[in-house]
Design a protein around this motif. Sequence first.
Motif, PDB file in Angstrom:
ATOM      1  N   MET A  15       4.204 -40.522  -4.813  1.00 36.97           N
ATOM      2  CA  MET A  15       5.536 -39.896  -4.864  1.00 36.97           C
ATOM      3  C   MET A  15       6.580 -40.883  -4.364  1.00 36.97           C
ATOM      4  O   MET A  15       6.320 -41.694  -3.495  1.00 36.97           O
ATOM      5  N   SER A  16       7.750 -40.789  -4.940  1.00 38.56           N
ATOM      6  CA  SER A  16       8.829 -41.701  -4.568  1.00 38.56           C
ATOM      7  C   SER A  16       9.155 -41.597  -3.079  1.00 38.56           C
ATOM      8  O   SER A  16       9.222 -40.519  -2.516  1.00 38.56           O
ATOM      9  N   ALA A  17       9.365 -42.769  -2.453  1.00 36.21           N
ATOM     10  CA  ALA A  17       9.722 -42.797  -1.031  1.00 36.21           C
ATOM     11  C   ALA A  17      11.110 -42.210  -0.814  1.00 36.21           C
ATOM     12  O   ALA A  17      11.490 -41.924   0.314  1.00 36.21           O
ATOM     13  N   GLN A  18      11.881 -42.049  -1.888  1.00 33.86           N
ATOM     14  CA  GLN A  18      13.239 -41.517  -1.761  1.00 33.86           C
ATOM     15  C   GLN A  18      13.254 -39.993  -1.614  1.00 33.86           C
ATOM     16  O   GLN A  18      14.280 -39.419  -1.318  1.00 33.86           O
ATOM     17  N   ILE A  19      12.116 -39.349  -1.822  1.00 32.16           N
ATOM     18  CA  ILE A  19      12.051 -37.897  -1.686  1.00 32.16           C
ATOM     19  C   ILE A  19      11.643 -37.551  -0.253  1.00 32.16           C
ATOM     20  O   ILE A  19      10.568 -37.931   0.199  1.00 32.16           O
ATOM     21  N   MET A  20      12.528 -36.845   0.465  1.00 32.58           N
ATOM     22  CA  MET A  20      12.207 -36.465   1.835  1.00 32.58           C
ATOM     23  C   MET A  20      11.353 -35.208   1.877  1.00 32.58           C
ATOM     24  O   MET A  20      10.328 -35.165   2.565  1.00 32.58           O
ATOM     25  N   LEU A  21      11.760 -34.173   1.162  1.00 35.32           N
ATOM     26  CA  LEU A  21      10.982 -32.934   1.142  1.00 35.32           C
ATOM     27  C   LEU A  21      10.616 -32.596  -0.292  1.00 35.32           C
ATOM     28  O   LEU A  21      11.479 -32.553  -1.174  1.00 35.32           O
ATOM     29  N   ASN A  22       9.337 -32.361  -0.497  1.00 32.65           N
ATOM     30  CA  ASN A  22       8.841 -31.942  -1.808  1.00 32.65           C
ATOM     31  C   ASN A  22       7.980 -30.704  -1.618  1.00 32.65           C
ATOM     32  O   ASN A  22       6.977 -30.746  -0.902  1.00 32.65           O
ATOM     33  N   ILE A  23       8.403 -29.581  -2.202  1.00 33.67           N
ATOM     34  CA  ILE A  23       7.566 -28.384  -2.193  1.00 33.67           C
ATOM     35  C   ILE A  23       7.345 -27.951  -3.638  1.00 33.67           C
ATOM     36  O   ILE A  23       8.245 -28.056  -4.477  1.00 33.67           O
ATOM     37  N   GLU A  24       6.133 -27.499  -3.927  1.00 28.96           N
ATOM     38  CA  GLU A  24       5.786 -27.143  -5.290  1.00 28.96           C
ATOM     39  C   GLU A  24       5.058 -25.807  -5.337  1.00 28.96           C
ATOM     40  O   GLU A  24       4.132 -25.564  -4.556  1.00 28.96           O
ATOM     41  N   ASP A  25       5.491 -24.960  -6.255  1.00 28.32           N
ATOM     42  CA  ASP A  25       4.819 -23.692  -6.563  1.00 28.32           C
ATOM     43  C   ASP A  25       4.533 -22.863  -5.315  1.00 28.32           C
ATOM     44  O   ASP A  25       3.409 -22.396  -5.095  1.00 28.32           O
ATOM     45  N   VAL A  26       5.566 -22.675  -4.514  1.00 28.87           N
ATOM     46  CA  VAL A  26       5.417 -21.894  -3.280  1.00 28.87           C
ATOM     47  C   VAL A  26       5.515 -20.409  -3.600  1.00 28.87           C
ATOM     48  O   VAL A  26       6.450 -19.959  -4.273  1.00 28.87           O
ATOM     49  N   ASN A  27       4.548 -19.652  -3.093  1.00 21.27           N
ATOM     50  CA  ASN A  27       4.526 -18.200  -3.268  1.00 21.27           C
ATOM     51  C   ASN A  27       4.384 -17.525  -1.914  1.00 21.27           C
ATOM     52  O   ASN A  27       3.666 -18.011  -1.037  1.00 21.27           O
ATOM     53  N   LYS A  28       5.080 -16.400  -1.760  1.00 24.79           N
ATOM     54  CA  LYS A  28       4.962 -15.613  -0.536  1.00 24.79           C
ATOM     55  C   LYS A  28       5.243 -14.151  -0.861  1.00 24.79           C
ATOM     56  O   LYS A  28       6.257 -13.833  -1.494  1.00 24.79           O
ATOM     57  N   SER A  29       4.319 -13.285  -0.449  1.00 24.16           N
ATOM     58  CA  SER A  29       4.530 -11.858  -0.645  1.00 24.16           C
ATOM     59  C   SER A  29       4.374 -11.131   0.675  1.00 24.16           C
ATOM     60  O   SER A  29       3.678 -11.583   1.589  1.00 24.16           O
ATOM     61  N   PHE A  30       5.054 -10.004   0.774  1.00 26.32           N
ATOM     62  CA  PHE A  30       4.934  -9.112   1.922  1.00 26.32           C
ATOM     63  C   PHE A  30       4.484  -7.755   1.380  1.00 26.32           C
ATOM     64  O   PHE A  30       5.282  -7.034   0.781  1.00 26.32           O
ATOM     65  N   GLY A  31       3.197  -7.459   1.559  1.00 28.01           N
ATOM     66  CA  GLY A  31       2.672  -6.245   0.950  1.00 28.01           C
ATOM     67  C   GLY A  31       2.776  -6.352  -0.560  1.00 28.01           C
ATOM     68  O   GLY A  31       2.301  -7.314  -1.162  1.00 28.01           O
ATOM     69  N   GLY A  32       3.440  -5.394  -1.173  1.00 27.97           N
ATOM     70  CA  GLY A  32       3.587  -5.426  -2.621  1.00 27.97           C
ATOM     71  C   GLY A  32       4.833  -6.151  -3.097  1.00 27.97           C
ATOM     72  O   GLY A  32       5.070  -6.253  -4.310  1.00 27.97           O
ATOM     73  N   LEU A  33       5.631  -6.674  -2.179  1.00 29.53           N
ATOM     74  CA  LEU A  33       6.879  -7.349  -2.545  1.00 29.53           C
ATOM     75  C   LEU A  33       6.653  -8.850  -2.685  1.00 29.53           C
ATOM     76  O   LEU A  33       6.239  -9.519  -1.736  1.00 29.53           O
ATOM     77  N   GLN A  34       6.934  -9.381  -3.858  1.00 27.28           N
ATOM     78  CA  GLN A  34       6.841 -10.817  -4.094  1.00 27.28           C
ATOM     79  C   GLN A  34       8.160 -11.454  -3.685  1.00 27.28           C
ATOM     80  O   GLN A  34       9.142 -11.433  -4.434  1.00 27.28           O
ATOM     81  N   ALA A  35       8.200 -12.023  -2.464  1.00 31.96           N
ATOM     82  CA  ALA A  35       9.451 -12.560  -1.923  1.00 31.96           C
ATOM     83  C   ALA A  35       9.791 -13.922  -2.509  1.00 31.96           C
ATOM     84  O   ALA A  35      10.969 -14.258  -2.669  1.00 31.96           O
ATOM     85  N   LEU A  36       8.764 -14.734  -2.787  1.00 33.15           N
ATOM     86  CA  LEU A  36       8.948 -16.044  -3.411  1.00 33.15           C
ATOM     87  C   LEU A  36       7.942 -16.186  -4.546  1.00 33.15           C
ATOM     88  O   LEU A  36       6.768 -15.856  -4.382  1.00 33.15           O
ATOM     89  N   SER A  37       8.420 -16.692  -5.666  1.00 31.70           N
ATOM     90  CA  SER A  37       7.554 -16.820  -6.831  1.00 31.70           C
ATOM     91  C   SER A  37       7.685 -18.208  -7.448  1.00 31.70           C
ATOM     92  O   SER A  37       8.695 -18.541  -8.068  1.00 31.70           O
ATOM     93  N   ASN A  38       6.668 -19.037  -7.222  1.00 29.61           N
ATOM     94  CA  ASN A  38       6.586 -20.381  -7.819  1.00 29.61           C
ATOM     95  C   ASN A  38       7.861 -21.198  -7.606  1.00 29.61           C
ATOM     96  O   ASN A  38       8.455 -21.728  -8.540  1.00 29.61           O
ATOM     97  N   VAL A  39       8.260 -21.317  -6.345  1.00 26.08           N
ATOM     98  CA  VAL A  39       9.467 -22.066  -6.002  1.00 26.08           C
ATOM     99  C   VAL A  39       9.116 -23.533  -5.766  1.00 26.08           C
ATOM    100  O   VAL A  39       8.211 -23.849  -4.993  1.00 26.08           O
ATOM    101  N   SER A  40       9.840 -24.422  -6.432  1.00 30.81           N
ATOM    102  CA  SER A  40       9.668 -25.866  -6.254  1.00 30.81           C
ATOM    103  C   SER A  40      11.028 -26.498  -5.979  1.00 30.81           C
ATOM    104  O   SER A  40      12.015 -26.165  -6.646  1.00 30.81           O
ATOM    105  N   ILE A  41      11.065 -27.401  -4.998  1.00 31.42           N
ATOM    106  CA  ILE A  41      12.311 -28.084  -4.622  1.00 31.42           C
ATOM    107  C   ILE A  41      11.992 -29.517  -4.228  1.00 31.42           C
ATOM    108  O   ILE A  41      10.978 -29.774  -3.573  1.00 31.42           O
TER     109      ILE A  41
END
Length: 256
Positions: free
Chosen positions: A1-27
Amino acid sequence: MSAQIMLNIEDVNKSFGGLQALSNVSIQIKQGDIYGLIGPNGAGKTTLFNVITGLYQPDSGKFELAGKAYSPSAPHEVAKVGIARTFQNIRLFGEMTALENVMVGRHVRTRQGVFGAIFRHPAARREEQEIRQRAQELLDFVGIGQFAGRTSKFLSYGDQRRLEIARALATDPQLLALDEPAAGMNATEKLALRELLVKIQAEGKTILLIEHDVKLMMGLCDRLTVLDYGKPIAEGLPAEIQKNPAVIEAYLGGAH
């Protein structure tokens, strides 16, 4: 990965019970950028922020800081990796002085253990002096050095926000994550905050920012991601975001 990228997140998912709070978030956040997260209430901004900084554990996703994988398992572990954060609600030690609050933040980087501190070894005393000196430098940097000895609960609201940022900077972060730092500020305080964040960026720091003040974000951020219902709907330069039809709909549509 490029050294110029400080933070890389890919396909982040988070649910609380039946609520999908985050769905495939990439930044991806480039080193030295001020990067903003915006979106309507309930869009998932704070959830994503809390996942990145270890307050919430994700259901899945890839996390890298400066090219190295990290696990957002707990806030103190993430701080050691190099991510420092502030909170929407001020969380200072109210009975401690401004200087002491910043010194607490600096202790995450101490080399001497509890044994050295208890028995006051010369190395521990030297390190404590270094911590005190660095804390004063940071208070000076954020513009409240003259209040070093003041009990933090007696500082003005804007100065308490500055103190929180100084304490976060004391951990020597690679990424400074700020959760609504302008919340509750008047116009003058917001202008001073903007100047401070630009100053921090000029020191080479990378900043991740959540903020409801869209005007402030558009004038401050290098790039932004817009979330809605836990999903990214746009990413780009502020000028691109302002003209994006999906963003306009998310903020102005009948559903919101």
